[in-house]
Design an enzyme around this catalytic site. Structure first.
Site, PDB file in Angstrom:
ATOM      1  N   GLU A 197     154.277  10.326  76.934  1.00 39.16           N
ATOM      2  CA  GLU A 197     153.005   9.601  76.874  1.00 39.16           C
ATOM      3  C   GLU A 197     153.117   8.239  76.193  1.00 39.16           C
ATOM      4  OE1 GLU A 197     153.046  12.915  76.244  1.00 39.16           O
ATOM      5  OE2 GLU A 197     151.738  13.715  77.800  1.00 39.16           O
ATOM      6  N   HIS A 266     143.722  21.417  72.667  1.00 40.21           N
ATOM      7  CA  HIS A 266     143.432  20.957  74.020  1.00 40.21           C
ATOM      8  C   HIS A 266     141.950  20.684  74.249  1.00 40.21           C
ATOM      9  CE1 HIS A 266     147.509  22.192  74.864  1.00 40.21           C
ATOM     10  NE2 HIS A 266     147.416  21.707  76.072  1.00 40.21           N
TER      11      HIS A 266
END
Lengths: 463, 351
Positions: A197, A266
């Site tokens: 990322e 998450h």
């Protein structure tokens, strides 16, 4: 003893699927691990494996059947020659009641979320857009398709636009948002990255500085925390630090907020984080029409845009205007429901909660106006304040934490700029101030619910 | 049950990069007299600029962080003299003044940025660490250590995507070389065959931490090996050695071989920044570089061999001094930004 095979839940948010193909036929002997069928979810085609051994006595749902609900019986398995009489009566695509023994979980392997917000039966709303020409037809489109259409249209129009991220190309998108883009645009413009990322957020930012128009997908915004340095230090600050000389026209997009039963790491709403940064545009749509129109605007923008989607909304369908080039202006809130008694301000999935609450309130004689902020930065305070001036009461609804939030900001704006219009203190309905828990009952307790909004709206109305 | 310790394979040699072809060993660049003079001029300009910046900092005219490039001049000049302005791109970290000057960017607007003036290259809003010239293909000037490596990889992606034939030169130091995103970038650059030269300026100290104390593999040119990226170690105190390496690296990247790493062994004479007393190294160490390996002294010897007289060099010194006096005067006298500039350039568009 014969037992039913049930439609499995193959993703945390799956409610129903298509039974694409049976790979076994009635009378076949089955061993544990055999692949029985192919099932299409809204995200992917998955193989369904046998857990027990036995003989497939009867297929209850033929292949090619759409909208088979999770938990409904699709076949009967047992010992050879066994009578399936009692069980086959249950043959229908309707979901069978799954008995929920507390502590044991449902037989799909795990419990479903109990939170109302995770159900995909939010109120359907017509998309109101005064700028559309009379006679514009509408097309029912899911948020997922709307986002894909937006990218595809902008890629057709501008060679500089490309999509980069994990699983965006060959896999067709972890949440299928980029489905079909690789086929149409090829691997030069639809680029699978390694799991990296920080690196690809930097690569995207550099490419934008060099003049391209990257759309960088994060599989979820939770993973973008590894890349937040580039979003803020590289993308957001470049134009200012260079005295307007060097731009960074990039879109960082992906699902944000709580999904269903995926727990704290998450499930987080980054809206307030990014909206606090000057130099960024932050968009968080609710409807498919806004998802499409605002993503197109974001890709065309000369500024860096953080585009916060919501996984639970991907499968929801809304009317999208059937026009050639549907673009929604950035920085303008939308009145999702007109009303005169109380203003409910929200964004993203919270708008659905607010609208549901508004329906309940209407039944009790309170006419709520619901404002969908759509853009979190720059914030359309004018629309919020105009509504407040009309209703004199306000509730802010946010699927996210309360502290230093978008709701905090809206309340501050109401105090600073709308104080004289207030007949009651502004209230907010937010998630509980805790990391999102996994257990179904605790998750439900942590997430916003229409009933809380109803209660708050009544409180500010002194009802 | 205890197992006998495995004998460590005797290595000592750089393992070969699979079956991949390697670039040839660079040779010291054979510069023409004019080129030598040009390199001398540019290195001297950087040194005089940095000395002047140090003075202005002492006078309080420059604030915040100010990282000087004195001692490392041969790296910027050797590498960038081989690049094509307008076709290639350059990106670097916070020690950026020298890299800008080596690309022919006007010292006046750089110095005016250091003093925080409206006429500065970033309108006074960036300062020493954040300067850019898109016109020159110079993309900054980045204050976060290592960020420029991923950003530079993005610029290389752009060169490949648009097929403009350009190469990106991404500078970073021995300190940044330990950042994770450097390796994320190496991986993607090799995977996608991007035209990028990773130039690691190894000046031996990441602020106050020496390479010995911070790097498990102190030979930075080897850092690309597990990504199949070839690396070359270069004497960064010799502008002709650097230019020779630049030729090889450019040939490699332009011919579609993908990324390459150059480790430039260099030395900064001053502290990490103006506020660094540099107590982590000895005066003898600093002096040995200044006296024995100074890049400007070194090219003087080459110039002498090429028949350039002491007078000619003095004339150049005077020319550079005049440029610097003018730049410093400009940077002191030109006005600060208007108050209204506070709110400009936050976003490009109005929403």
């Amino acid at each position: 003893m014969a037992s039913e095979l049930k439609m499995p839940a193959l993703s945390p948010t799956m409610e129903e699927g298509t039974l694409a193909k049976w790979l076994v036929k009635e009378g076949d002997a089955i061993a544990a691990g055999d692949i029985l069928a192919e099932i299409e979810t809204d995200k992917a085609t998955m193989e369904f494996e046998a857990v027990d051994e036995g003989v497939l006595l009867k297929i209850l749902v033929p292949e090619g059947t759409d909208n088979v609900a999770v938990g409904s019986a699709i076949a009967v398995i047992g010992e050879e020659g066994e009578d399936t009489g009692g069980l086959s009566a249950a043959a229908s695509a309707a979901p069978s009641e799954v008995e929920d023994v507390p502590g044991e979980g449902k037989d799909v392997g795990r419990e479903e979320s109990e939170a109302a917000i995770t159900k995909i039966d939010m109120p359907k709303v017509a998309h109101v857009d005064a700028n559309l020409p009379e006679g514009t037809t509408m097309k029912s489109t899911s948020v997922r398709e709307a986002l894909r259409d937006a990218m595809a249209e902008e890629m057709r129009a501008d060679e500089r636009v490309f999509v980069m991220g994990e699983e965006v190309a060959q896999y067709q998108g972890a949440y299928k948002v980029t489905q079909g883009l690789l086929d149409e645009f090829g691997d030069k413009r639809v680029i699978d990255t390694p799991i990296t990322e920080y690196g690809f957020a930097g690569v995207g930012s550099g490419a934008a500085m060099g003049g391209l128009r990257p759309v960088i997908e994060f599989m979820t915004f939770n993973f973008a925390m590894q890349a937040i340095d580039h979003i803020i230090n590289s993308a957001a600050k470049t134009n200012y630090m260079s005295g307007g000389q060097m731009r960074c026209p990039i879109v960082f997009r992906g699902p944000n907020g709580a999904a269903s039963r995926v727990a704290a790491q998450h499930s987080q709403n980054y809206g307030p984080w990014y909206a606090s940064v000057p130099g960024l545009v932050v968009i968080s749509p609710y409807t498919a029409a806004d998802a499409k129109g605002l993503l197109k605007a974001a890709i065309r923008s000369e500024d860096p845009v953080v585009f916060l989607e919501n996984e639970l909304l991907y499968g929801q369908s809304f009317d999208v205007p059937d026009v050639d080039d549907y673009v929604v202006p950035i920085g303008k809130a939308r009145i999702a429901r007109e009303g005169s008694d109380v203003t409910i301000v929200s964004y993203s999935i919270g708008v659905g909660v607010a609208l549901e609450a508004a329906e309940t309130l209407a039944g009790e004689g309170i006419d709520a106006e619901v404002i969908d902020l759509r853009t979190l930065r720059p914030l359309d305070t004018a629309t919020v304040l105009a509504s407040l001036a009309k209703t004199n009461r306000m509730v802010v609804v946010e699927e996210g934490w309360p502290v230093c939030s978008i709701s905090s900001e809206i309340m501050a704006v109401a105090m600073e700029q709308g104080f004289d219009d207030l007949d009651a203190p502004v209230m907010r309905v937010t998630n509980a101030d805790v990391p999102l828990p996994y257990a179904a009952n605790l998750e439900k307790l942590a997430l916003i619910k229409p009933a809380q909004v109803v209660e708050a709206a009544k409180a500010v109305s002194y009802r | 049950m205890a197992r006998p310790a495995k004998k460590k394979a005797a290595t000592g040699k750089t393992p070969p990069l699979g079956n991949k072809e390697r670039p040839p060993e660079p040779k010291r660049y054979k510069a023409k007299k004019e080129e030598l003079l040009d390199f001398y001029k540019q290195m001297l300009l950087i040194r005089r600029f940095e000395e002047r910046a140090g003075q202005l900092y002492g006078l309080g005219l420059i604030g915040g962080f100010c990282h000087l490039y004195i001692g490392q001049e041969a790296v910027a000049v050797g590498l960038q003299s081989a690049m094509e302005v307008g076709k290639d791109s350059v990106i670097t970290g916070y020690r950026d003044h020298g890299h800008m000057l080596a690309y022919g960017i006007d010292p006046k607007v750089i110095m005016a940025e250091l003093t925080g003036r409206e006429a500065g290259i970033s309108r006074g809003k960036g300062g020493s660490m954040h300067m850019f010239s898109v016109e020159h293909g110079f993309y900054g000037g980045h204050g976060i250590v290592g960020a420029q490596v991923s950003l530079g990889t993005g610029l290389a992606f752009k060169h490949q995507y648009s097929g403009d034939g350009g190469v990106n030169l991404a500078y970073f130091g021995d300190g940044a070389a330990n950042q994770g995103q450097v390796y994320e970038s190496f991986n993607m650059a090799e995977l996608w065959n991007l035209p990028i030269i990773y130039a690691i300026e190894n000046n031996h100290y990441a602020m106050g931490t020496s390479v010995e104390r911070s790097a498990s593999e102190p030979d930075f040119y080897k850092r690309g090996e597990s990504f199949q990226i070839p690396g070359i170690q270069v004497d960064g105190m010799d502008v002709l050695a650097v230019r020779g390496a630049a030729e090889v690296a450019l040939e490699w990247t332009r011919s579609g071989e993908g990324p390459i790493i150059l480790e430039l062994k260099t030395y900064r004479y001053r502290g990490h920044s103006m506020s660094d007393p540099a107590k982590y190294r000895t005066r003898e160490e600093v002096d040995s570089y200044k006296k024995e390996r100074d890049p400007i002294d070194r090219i003087k010897a080459d110039l002498e061999k090429a028949g350039v007289s002491e007078e000619d060099l003095k004339a150049i010194d005077k020319e550079i001094k005049d440029i610097m006096v003018e730049a410093a005067k400009f940077a002191e006298e030109t006005p600060e930004p208007e108050a209204a500039e506070l709110y400009t350039d936050v976003l490009v568009e109005t929403y």
